[in-house]
Write an enzyme that holds these catalytic residues in place. Structure first.
Site, PDB file in Angstrom:
ATOM      1  N   ASP A   1      55.044   0.579  33.677  1.00  0.00           N
ATOM      2  CA  ASP A   1      53.895  -0.088  34.311  1.00  0.00           C
ATOM      3  C   ASP A   1      54.009  -0.059  35.825  1.00  0.00           C
ATOM      4  OD1 ASP A   1      53.177  -0.865  31.771  1.00  0.00           O
ATOM      5  OD2 ASP A   1      54.096  -2.850  31.970  1.00  0.00           O
TER       6      ASP A   1
HETATM    7  N1  URA Z   1      57.300  -2.559  28.447  1.00  0.00           N
HETATM    8  C1  URA Z   1      56.447  -3.088  29.345  1.00  0.00           C
HETATM    9  O1  URA Z   1      55.862  -4.129  29.112  1.00  0.00           O
HETATM   10  N2  URA Z   1      56.282  -2.432  30.503  1.00  0.00           N
HETATM   11  C2  URA Z   1      56.928  -1.292  30.827  1.00  0.00           C
HETATM   12  O2  URA Z   1      56.736  -0.748  31.904  1.00  0.00           O
HETATM   13  C3  URA Z   1      57.805  -0.762  29.867  1.00  0.00           C
HETATM   14  C4  URA Z   1      57.978  -1.413  28.689  1.00  0.00           C
END
Ligand code: URA
Length: 236
Positions: free
Chosen positions: A103
């Protein structure tokens, strides 16, 4: 080299997908539509897929990046946000892209490559590769929440697979842990903790299978070692 392998080596898709494109008559060699999957090409042939000329990537690149927060894991962004390629591109001419994603606000281990086949294999759900994250929460993590999360919780109508959680620190007030999951749904870790009314304040990926981020500084990248590449290629 067989035509499907040649297309996969160009980084545009997997061998399987290349076979589909051939069956759909979307592949031409020297101006002629390819009819057979066993067609062989060499360096002097001109290969066109879906109207675009392709060339096999000569120089295969495999990198690990310690992604900082505030970057998206994509090659471009229509909202004009910074992408992880802004960090890598000044150093390479090859068409490199991230394998899977973290993310915008997640940090840590991200693999980048120009090897389409390698990338497709690694992100395929059947690879079942584990990913370990360091998590900081807004409230203490209870034994009940750990039990629920490890057994599987429902996010977006999907029951997560069993996972492993290791609290960091003793006592009942700890808000830090490591979580290891073997799948990668959108914002999975954040959503899993939300089911327990816990908000993830900080998230960092430390490990993909036996590949470790180690002490690579935030915003820095390095080529994977031969041993690391061999390990990742041996999965599934
Ligand atoms: N899980 C999440 O919530 N975000 C990420 O970036 C990776 C795994």
């Amino acid at each position: 080299m067989r035509i499907n392998k040649y297309i996969a080596h160009s980084g545009i898709c997997s061998r399987r997908k290349a076979e589909e494109l051939i069956a759909q008559k979307k592949v031409m060699i020297n101006g002629e539509v390819v009819e057979s999957l066993s067609t062989v090409v060499d360096a002097k042939d001109i290969v066109v897929v879906d109207g675009k000329k392709i060339e096999p990537e000569k120089n295969k690149i495999y990198l690990m990046l310690n992604k900082p927060s505030g970057y998206i894991s994509a090659v471009s962004d229509d909202k004009g946000r910074k992408t992880v390629l802004d960090i890598i591109k000044p150093h390479y001419d090859e068409r490199i892209y991230p394998v899977g994603r973290l993310d915008f606000d997640t940090e840590g281990l991200l693999i980048l490559t120009n090897d389409g086949e390698f990338a497709n294999k690694l992100i395929h759900p059947s690879s079942n590769i584990s990913k370990t994250y360091y998590v900081e929460l807004d409230q203490p993590l209870t034994m009940k929440s750990i039990f629920n999360l490890e057994s599987g919780v429902v996010i977006d109508g999907y029951k997560t697979k069993k996972c492993r959680i290791k609290k960091i620190g003793k006592g009942t007030s700890t808000t830090k842990c490591l979580i290891t999951i073997e799948e990668g749904k959108n914002r999975q870790v954040r959503k899993m903790f939300e089911t327990q009314r816990l908000r993830v304040k900080y998230l960092k990926r430390l490990q993909i299978g036996e590949l470790y981020l180690g002490d690579l500084e935030k915003g820095k990248f390095r080529p994977l070692t031969k041993k690391e590449i061999k390990y990742l290629m041996s999965i599934n």
